[in-house]
Design an enzyme around this catalytic site. Structure first.
Site, PDB file in Angstrom:
ATOM      1  N   ARG A   1      47.695 -11.250  24.125  1.00 53.57           N
ATOM      2  CA  ARG A   1      47.518  -9.951  23.436  1.00 53.57           C
ATOM      3  C   ARG A   1      46.042  -9.604  23.529  1.00 53.57           C
ATOM      4  O   ARG A   1      45.185 -10.342  23.052  1.00 53.57           O
ATOM      5  CB  ARG A   1      47.954 -10.063  21.973  1.00 53.57           C
TER       6      ARG A   1
ATOM      7  N   HIS B   1      53.453  -2.393  25.467  1.00 53.20           N
ATOM      8  CA  HIS B   1      53.988  -3.411  24.544  1.00 53.20           C
ATOM      9  C   HIS B   1      55.437  -3.694  24.975  1.00 53.20           C
ATOM     10  O   HIS B   1      56.387  -3.348  24.268  1.00 53.20           O
ATOM     11  CB  HIS B   1      53.907  -2.887  23.108  1.00 53.20           C
TER      12      HIS B   1
ATOM     13  N   GLN C   1      58.061  -5.589  22.668  1.00 53.77           N
ATOM     14  CA  GLN C   1      58.525  -4.748  21.560  1.00 53.77           C
ATOM     15  C   GLN C   1      59.684  -3.870  22.011  1.00 53.77           C
ATOM     16  O   GLN C   1      60.716  -3.769  21.341  1.00 53.77           O
ATOM     17  CB  GLN C   1      57.359  -3.861  21.074  1.00 53.77           C
TER      18      GLN C   1
ATOM     19  N   ASP D   1      55.104   5.093  15.336  1.00 51.91           N
ATOM     20  CA  ASP D   1      54.158   3.973  15.257  1.00 51.91           C
ATOM     21  C   ASP D   1      52.883   4.528  14.603  1.00 51.91           C
ATOM     22  O   ASP D   1      52.754   5.741  14.416  1.00 51.91           O
ATOM     23  CB  ASP D   1      53.888   3.441  16.684  1.00 51.91           C
TER      24      ASP D   1
HETATM   25  N1  NVA Z   1      50.302   0.667  18.585  1.00 51.90           N
HETATM   26  C1  NVA Z   1      50.074  -0.441  17.685  1.00 51.90           C
HETATM   27  C2  NVA Z   1      51.209  -1.404  17.770  1.00 51.90           C
HETATM   28  C3  NVA Z   1      51.102  -2.593  16.859  1.00 51.90           C
HETATM   29  C4  NVA Z   1      52.255  -3.520  17.009  1.00 51.90           C
HETATM   30  C5  NVA Z   1      48.752  -1.116  18.032  1.00 51.90           C
HETATM   31  O1  NVA Z   1      48.477  -1.288  19.226  1.00 51.90           O
HETATM   32  O2  NVA Z   1      48.002  -1.442  17.129  1.00 51.90           O
HETATM   33  N1   CP Z   2      55.229  -5.030  16.286  1.00 49.29           N
HETATM   34  C1   CP Z   2      54.302  -5.977  16.507  1.00 49.29           C
HETATM   35  O1   CP Z   2      53.937  -6.291  17.666  1.00 49.29           O
HETATM   36  O2   CP Z   2      53.843  -6.560  15.377  1.00 49.29           O
HETATM   37  P1   CP Z   2      52.619  -7.569  15.274  1.00 49.29           P
HETATM   38  O3   CP Z   2      51.372  -6.780  15.583  1.00 49.29           O
HETATM   39  O4   CP Z   2      52.658  -8.059  13.851  1.00 49.29           O
HETATM   40  O5   CP Z   2      52.810  -8.675  16.259  1.00 49.29           O
END
Ligand code: NVA
Ligand code: CP
Length: 306
Positions: free
Chosen positions: A102, A129, A132, A223
């Site tokens: 990540r 992602h 997800q 989101d």
């Molecule tokens: N769009 C959000 C998703 C978190 C799971 C982020 O990148 O912070």
């Molecule tokens: N939805 C998701 O990826 O959650 P986290 O950021 O908690 O891993």
């Protein structure tokens, strides 16, 4: 069983339609315990951003497969002291069987994948992602029995989740409508890739109008308005995104049987109201659970679990 032996998953577009379908089928069987798989392998989690769901669901999935997990938080490795990605990748390659990353830039993930021979999974970048969206598709399939020709309406920021939803919907023959404020549309190259992947079952609409996007939709998705790394812009974005909140009014325009999804974490009162996320249309807890089942299928398929 899906045969993704030794493959990377850097983008959802690394999978074809049949592979997505097989992964969802495998995840369904793992979830219902019709299928039990084992593999004695080691997964590394190299996460430069916070995570609850992804970290825990990958870890539990790997433990349930009989494997091990090493949490490679950059702050406790030499990554935070500037060891080059190329060097870290070649070293981790010698210890681990698979690596989930990540991070911010998709390019960094790609460098990792180029330098490490082991499979690399995108556990979220600024661009995508994919894990997800595999869980989202599983949740939608569980609710509607099938995926093709359903209409998903994503309202909010054209971010990593929106980008992967575009690719995911194109791969499974769903319609997708994305409503964002001007200047916050999804990535142009991803839109073009989704259009190229789509067959005649999928229509893609990118609009500034949340009501047009939502009318009659089967799935309403949102989101956060400021993703990880964009925290400094959060207060400036608030008034721009206000008309893009998923609330009772927007939900009333969707199909009466519509479900509401959010990848979480959610900011109640911003992109979604408390009423809607806690209401009868919400499937967000099943959606979060499905991260574990789909990622177990993904790990098992890549690692050749039996
Ligand atoms: N769009 C959000 C998703 C978190 C799971 C982020 O990148 O912070
Ligand atoms: N939805 C998701 O990826 O959650 P986290 O950021 O908690 O891993």
């Amino acid at each position: 069983m899906a045969a993704l032996s030794g493959r990377d998953l850097l983008s959802l577009a690394d999978l074809n339609s049949q592979e997505v379908e097989q992964l969802l089928q495998m995840a369904t069987q793992l979830k219902s315990r019709q299928l039990e798989l084992r593999c004695n392998k080691v997964l590394g989690l190299l996460f430069s951003k916070a995570s609850t769901r992804t970290r825990v669901s990958f870890s539990v999935a790997m433990y349930q497969l009989g494997g091990q997990v090493i949490d490679l938080n950059p702050h406790v490795t030499q990554v935070s002291r500037g060891e080059p990605v190329q060097d870290t990748a070649r070293v981790l390659d010698r210890y681990l069987d698979i690596l989930a990353i990540r991070t911010f830039a998709q390019e960094e993930l790609e460098i990792f994948a180029n330098y490490a021979k082991i499979p690399v999974i995108n556990a979220l970048t600024d661009l995508e992602h994919p894990c997800q969206v595999l869980a989202d598709l599983l949740t939608i399939q569980e609710n509607f029995g099938s995926l093709a020709k359903l209409t998903l309406s994503y309202v909010g920021d054209g971010n990593n989740v929106a980008n992967s939803l575009l690719l995911g919907c194109a791969l499974v023959g769903m319609n997708i409508r994305i409503a964002t404020p001007k200047g916050f549309e999804p990535n142009a190259a991803i839109i073009a890739k989704a259009q190229a992947l789509a067959d005649d079952r999928t229509q893609i609409l990118i609009t500034g109008d949340p009501e047009i996007a939502t009318k009659g939709a089967n799935i309403l998705y949102t989101d956060v308005w400021a993703s990880m790394g964009q925290e400094a812009q959060a207060s400036d974005r608030m008034p721009i995104f206000q008309p893009y909140q998923i609330n009772e009014h927007l939900l009333s325009l969707a199909d009466p049987e519509a479900i509401v999804l959010h990848c979480l974490p959610a900011h109640r009162g911003e992109e979604i109201t408390d009423d809607v996320i806690e209401g009868s249309h919400s499937r967000v807890w099943d959606q979060a659970e499905n991260r574990m089942h789909v990622q177990k299928a993904l790990l098992a398929s890549i690692l050749g679990a039996e």
